[in-house]
Design an enzyme around this catalytic site. Structure first.
Site, PDB file in Angstrom:
ATOM      1  N   ASP A 169       0.824  -1.203   0.000  1.00 34.57           N
ATOM      2  CA  ASP A 169       0.000   0.000   0.000  1.00 34.57           C
ATOM      3  C   ASP A 169       0.861   1.257   0.000  1.00 34.57           C
ATOM      4  OD1 ASP A 169      -2.586  -0.578  -0.397  1.00 34.57           O
ATOM      5  OD2 ASP A 169      -3.260  -0.271   1.669  1.00 34.57           O
ATOM      6  N   ASP A 175       0.964 -10.776   8.443  1.00 36.47           N
ATOM      7  CA  ASP A 175       1.452  -9.407   8.575  1.00 36.47           C
ATOM      8  C   ASP A 175       2.902  -9.442   8.141  1.00 36.47           C
ATOM      9  OD1 ASP A 175      -0.834  -8.324   9.409  1.00 36.47           O
ATOM     10  OD2 ASP A 175      -0.328  -8.169  11.534  1.00 36.47           O
ATOM     11  N   ASP A 190       5.608  -8.704   9.241  1.00 36.21           N
ATOM     12  CA  ASP A 190       6.696  -9.076  10.150  1.00 36.21           C
ATOM     13  C   ASP A 190       6.454 -10.430  10.811  1.00 36.21           C
ATOM     14  OD1 ASP A 190       4.531  -8.095  11.564  1.00 36.21           O
ATOM     15  OD2 ASP A 190       5.782  -7.740  13.319  1.00 36.21           O
ATOM     16  N   ASP A 238     -10.522  -7.985  11.186  1.00 34.36           N
ATOM     17  CA  ASP A 238     -10.320  -9.422  11.342  1.00 34.36           C
ATOM     18  C   ASP A 238     -11.454 -10.089  12.128  1.00 34.36           C
ATOM     19  OD1 ASP A 238      -9.449  -7.989  13.524  1.00 34.36           O
ATOM     20  OD2 ASP A 238      -7.349  -8.562  13.302  1.00 34.36           O
TER      21      ASP A 238
END
Lengths: 867, 246
Positions: free
Chosen positions: A310, A357, A359, A454
């Protein structure tokens, strides 16, 4: 003039702290206090002999001349030296222990006396056998006689209602409380799930009695503010009672789902798209995730990996191209992460979507462990695995509890999700999960109405009749939030999002959910409304202490004998139920820190759910210098000040103004003291400890081969590793310094299943039996192999909780107390520091003004000008 | 009695070194071990710390061969090949051609405990010595380097053998820093998952250093990777033995 001994020794102690060598000289005091503070290791006054010095140090005697102190230490408060603590260095050595020792020793001594005495009262029997017998009875009732089962259930409910509503006088209630306490202590020793249920029932009995008694006898308040505040407090208590009840229901019987094996032929394995959304994280963070995803064991033609950027960064596009993964961008950033994922859904076709995600580094086994359930249960739409963090979060770092005390998220991933799973109410947590594309598209993709997309997505899936699953096997790990402010920011987002869902798509309303699904979702949302009740509890006793308002209309003794069983028994039951994932009393600390900050967002979201925007959790940075986050702790310092004044006024009430009701004053004082401790602990979290390593090291022991420059190869084990280097533990008989010196070039080989991978490295540290290595510049292929040999290992997180002490309720209380004290010490220290620093600079300025003509540079310039 | 022959289709892959290392490892585990040198080069003695032996298997007649055995400090009974004259060696080869079971018969007449292990270091294949060793063995351990030559040999062996139960492949001298070695190891493990030992022996200078010092690798460098690997292979052999015994 002679001073009393106590004052004298206190003065001498402070003199020693400040390094005032002549205590009689006021000039030196002023000098040391304001102009030139000396940071010497605090040393008690110079004792006459080494023996006395050692003894006094061992016992914690501060002034060796004070006889009473010796007596105190020797007979009543034996010194209990705590294990060395990482953050201790910022306080003068020993200073902290000396202050907290009396308290900690007091608790320990009390426990040492009470513990054995109490345990003598509890019947000794073969506990496992007893538990097995109970289970057999339960099975007989449950399976063979369904009719009996119903009759018993109705009888039990009646009995429970009668037991929790029968009014008793104080003596009866006392006896009753003692009896159920004794019962709980006995049940606690029985292993198995059934005794846990029994403990919950016993705890509920005490809590129901309390809440019934509060509702029926204590709310007869005089009209006006005390009526209002009294009902406010009662509402807060009802909230905690409800959360306790729902919490028990939610974790009644954790499902503990096991993985399902996949079919042996690859042809039946579905295609999977891996989405790695990113917005502003640095490339360094995402590299490992991409490499690990590429190493997942899945047929290569059925696995596609996409970076969803993004941030639309050229650097990321190049990286994706170099390493051979997909790269998806979109023209706008609408709906943040949810929008990003939804856009990617339109560009891809895989039957399943795995989301990480950027990380969260997956292990190679992630898909093989997780996908089995989708093939077994065609109705399963989502499978979630735990979020594990290999770096300490702000709590763990600032309180030095990493790997000792379960962190805030662990209760959710260790127990609550497993409990939700039993009722088919597992949440999607945004990462480390697999979703079936069909159902996801059916509900219109990831939910975009709230900031916790979520949980809302899972709710929508459940409403459609799809099942969601939780697999409590850590298959990915990531970085925790770096600073307390970022951590709180993240929690604020969760709280706000949950409140939004509560407003927009309330799980108690609408179609498609079972009763227990509604309960599970509601409880998880209710949890985030804890801000206001927590603030009420933190200030409630002040109503009396400050204004003399009676907001509970009863005598102190009644409050004690009704409230204590409620608190103690729920502690016992929770310690048993969730002790492995949350140590006793730590919930108070975690909640208190958040309370102030989530109050407003949740309230606003309740009133206007569309207000506000999405904020990204910052990760991958580091706190460069230790500092005290005053901004974060401001509300708590205010609360502390209020409570502190309250205690002052309370002492006045105890001695003069309200001397006729000492019980009430004492009770409120005790409550305030407890609040002060919790607040102190909350404040001590705000003292940010410095982080040193850029690459977080993960302690893990795996075999490795160390190849030296001369061709020798050694079989060793790793101690820790990161993406920058690793630490090796050498066998005892080998000295690291003889083996290699800093700068030596070596090779280190790690294995990845049936593959061996060697990495070039340089020795950076050789010390006794430890060798620190730093990898040379690695090629992309080597970097990928390194990630796959370390963080991507199938066994990387198997022993993540090994060596962590078990929960002991009193130990938890003791630790929270000592944290509270530490919080206050830190404040005082920071205040003193900034005060002396400021005064120091002012003083220096003055001194310079006076002395400047004599300074050499000035002199020489004068001389020069004269010449 | 579990008889293991160590063979190879290429020379210089470390048969003698590995035989010596394995017998020491097994001896140190308290097993009865008999190490037999069936290679005319007669070098096993050197690796076991006993040098220049002229009497041995090839120079003794009938069942007197056990009288030429030595016992090492690791508790290994060791029979050298000996240093026969050219005629005697030639006659022995003729004998082996006539009767490939020559060694098996000698071993079967031996009074050796059931849990004992016999390791035969044989000359490279194809040779009469190698065939005799394979004929006698319950298990033939083929050694190779992680290179195309050895892997080609393994391939031929696995295609040529009727049963894969009594052969095993072991890669020696593996250097993980070399791409070719890593790939060869991965290939061998995946190609022959049951036949190829999952644990190779790594290249380690300590092996040669130990030999130069006249010491067993387990004394010279306990923590050497090669020592660790040999221990692993020894344990694997013991497991294999107990499985076949069952």
């Amino acid at each position: 003039m002679t001073l009393p001994t106590a004052i004298r020794s206190a003065l001498l102690f402070f003199a020693a702290q400040l390094a005032v060598t002549i205590p009689n000289s006021p000039r030196q005091w002023l000098w040391r206090l304001f102009i030139k503070p000396v940071c010497l290791p605090s040393r008690p006054l110079n004792p006459p002999s080494r023996l006395i010095a050692r003894l006094s140090r061992k016992l914690g005697v501060i002034d060796y001349r004070d006889t009473s102190e010796w007596v105190l230490r020797l007979l009543f408060l034996p010194s209990h030296r705590a294990a060395s603590e990482a953050n201790e260095t910022e306080l003068a050595p020993g200073f902290f222990e000396r202050l907290t020792q009396p308290l900690t020793s007091f608790v320990t001594v009390i426990w040492e006396h009470i513990g054995p005495a109490a345990s003598r009262l509890i019947p000794h029997t073969d506990y496992p056998a007893f538990s097995a017998r109970l289970n057999r009875w339960a099975e007989v009732v449950a399976i063979k006689h369904p009719f009996v089962q119903w009759v018993l259930l109705i009888l039990a409910t009646l009995l429970f209602t009668v037991a929790s509503t029968t009014p008793m006088n104080w003596a009866e209630q006392l006896v009753f409380s003692l009896f159920i306490w004794w019962l709980a202590l006995f049940i606690r020793r029985l292993p198995g799930n059934l005794p846990t249920l029994m403990l919950m029932i016993v705890s509920l009995l005490a809590s129901c009695r309390y809440i019934w008694w509060r509702a029926t006898t204590t709310l007869d308040l005089e009209p006006g503010p005390s009526l209002f505040l009294g009902f406010l407090l009662f509402a807060a208590e009802c909230y905690t009672w409800l959360v306790l009840l729902l919490g028990y229901l939610q974790t009644l019987r954790p499902l503990n789902r096991k993985p399902v094996a996949l079919p042996t032929g690859f042809s039946d394995w579905p295609t999977v798209d891996v989405f790695i959304p990113t917005y502003n994280e640095p490339l360094k963070v995402i590299r490992a995730t991409v490499f690990a995803a590429q190493g997942m064991d899945w047929p290569q033609e059925k696995l596609r990996i996409f970076i969803l950027d993004d941030g639309r960064r050229e650097q990321f596009r190049e990286f994706a191209e170099t390493v051979g993964v997909g790269y998806i961008i979109r023209p706008d950033n609408f709906h943040a992460k949810a929008g990003n994922l939804n856009h990617a859904l339109t560009k891809t076709t895989g039957e399943f979507v795995a989301i990480f995600d950027c990380d969260h580094i997956p292990t190679r086994s992630f898909l093989q462990v997780g996908m089995g359930w989708f093939l077994k249960d065609p109705n399963c739409a989502m499978l979630q695995t735990p979020h594990h963090f290999f770096s300490p979060d702000p709590f763990e770092r600032n309180l030095d509890t990493f790997k000792r005390v379960p962190n805030e998220g662990e209760l959710f991933y260790g127990l609550i999700q497993d409990g939700n799973d039993l009722w088919n109410a597992t949440f999607f947590c945004g990462s480390c999960a697999i979703i079936r594309r069909g159902p996801l598209e059916e509900i219109g993709g990831i939910a975009i109405e709230t900031v916790t997309e979520d949980a809302h997505t899972a709710l929508k899936l459940n409403r459609r009749g799809y099942s969601t699953a939780y697999l409590n096997i850590t298959q990915a790990a990531g970085l925790a939030t770096e600073s307390l402010s970022a951590h709180i920011g993240q929690r604020i987002r969760w709280a706000r999002g949950m409140a939004q869902i509560f407003r927009l798509d309330n799980p108690f309303l609408g179609k498609g959910l079972s009763f227990f699904q509604r309960l599970c979702y509601s409880n998880s949302m209710l949890h985030f409304f804890s801000g206001i009740p927590r603030l009420i509890f933190l200030t409630a006793p002040l109503c009396y202490l400050w204004f003399g308002m009676h907001i509970i209309n009863t005598e102190a003794i009644y409050i004690l004998i009704y409230a204590l069983p409620h608190i103690v028994l729920s502690s016992i039951a929770n310690s048993r139920n969730q002790g492995a994932h949350r140590h006793s009393f730590w919930g108070e600390v975690y909640e208190s820190v958040l309370a102030w900050y989530i109050t407003l967002p949740t309230t606003v979201a309740l009133l206007n759910p569309h207000f506000g925007k999405f904020n990204v959790t910052a990760k991958g940075g580091l706190v460069a210098e230790k500092f005290f986050d005053w901004t974060i702790s401001k509300p708590y310092i205010l609360l502390v000040a209020l409570n502190f004044l309250g205690i002052g006024v309370g002492i006045g009430r105890l001695l003069w103004w309200n001397a006729y009701e000492p019980g009430t004053v004492l009770l409120n004082l005790a409550w305030t003291l407890f609040n002060m401790i919790i607040l102190g602990a909350a404040i001590s979290v705000a003292s940010e400890a410095r982080q040193v390593r850029v690459n977080h090291r993960v302690a893990i022991r795996v075999p490795a081969i160390l190849q030296l420059g001369d061709g020798r190869a050694l079989h060793v084990y790793t101690q820790d590793y990161s993406l920058g280097g690793l630490g090796l533990a050498l066998p005892e008989e080998i000295s690291a310094t003889e083996l290699a010196k800093a700068g030596d070039k070596v090779w280190v080989t790690l294995d990845r299943g049936d593959q061996e991978c060697a990495f070039p490295a340089r020795v950076v540290m050789a010390n006794k039996s430890q060798l620190g290595l730093q990898f040379d510049e690695l090629s992309i292929a080597d970097e990928r192999r390194l990630v796959q040999c370390t963080f991507g290992r199938a066994d990387a997180w198997i022993g993540k909780n090994d060596g962590r002490p078990n929960d002991k309720p009193l130990e938890g209380f003791r630790e929270v107390c000592s944290l509270g004290l530490r919080g206050y010490l830190r404040i005082f220290q920071r205040i003193r520091q900034s005060l002396t620093n400021n005064l120091h600079s002012v003083a220096q300025h003055i001194v310079e003004k006076f002395e400047s003509p004599a300074s050499p540079t000035h002199l020489s310039s004068k001389v020069i000008s004269r010449l | 009695m579990f008889i293991v022959a160590l063979c190879s289709t290429c020379g210089g892959v470390g048969r003698t070194t590995v035989t010596a290392g394995l017998s020491s490892a097994l001896g140190r585990k308290g097993r009865r071990v008999l190490a037999i040198d069936l290679d005319p080069q007669n070098m096993l003695g050197l690796h076991l710390g006993i040098n220049l032996l002229s009497d041995g298997l090839a120079t003794s007649s009938g069942d007197t061969w056990m009288e030429t055995s030595w016992r090492t400090s690791d508790g290994v009974d060791f029979v050298p090949f000996g240093n026969p004259s050219a005629d005697v060696a030639w006659q022995l080869e003729v004998e082996l051609k006539r009767d490939p079971g020559w060694l098996s018969q000698r071993l079967s007449r031996l009074d050796f405990p059931d849990e004992g292990i016999v390791l035969i270091d044989s000359a490279r294949l194809p040779s009469r010595w190698g065939e005799a060793a394979r004929h006698a063995a319950d298990l033939t351990l083929f050694l190779g380097h992680p290179d195309p030559g050895s892997l080609g040999g393994f391939d031929a062996l696995s295609r040529g053998s009727k049963s894969q139960d009594n052969i095993a492949f072991l890669l020696n001298d593996v250097d993980p820093t070399r791409t070719l070695h890593r790939d060869a190891l991965l290939l061998a493990r995946n190609r022959w998952p049951d036949t190829c030992l999952q644990y190779p022996i790594h290249r380690d200078e300590a092996v040669a250093e130990a030999l130069a010092h006249g010491q067993s690798i387990f004394d010279y460098a306990t923590r050497a990777q090669a020592a660790h690997d040999l221990q692993g292979v020894a344990t694997w052999l013991l497991n294999r033995h107990s499985m076949t015994a069952r």
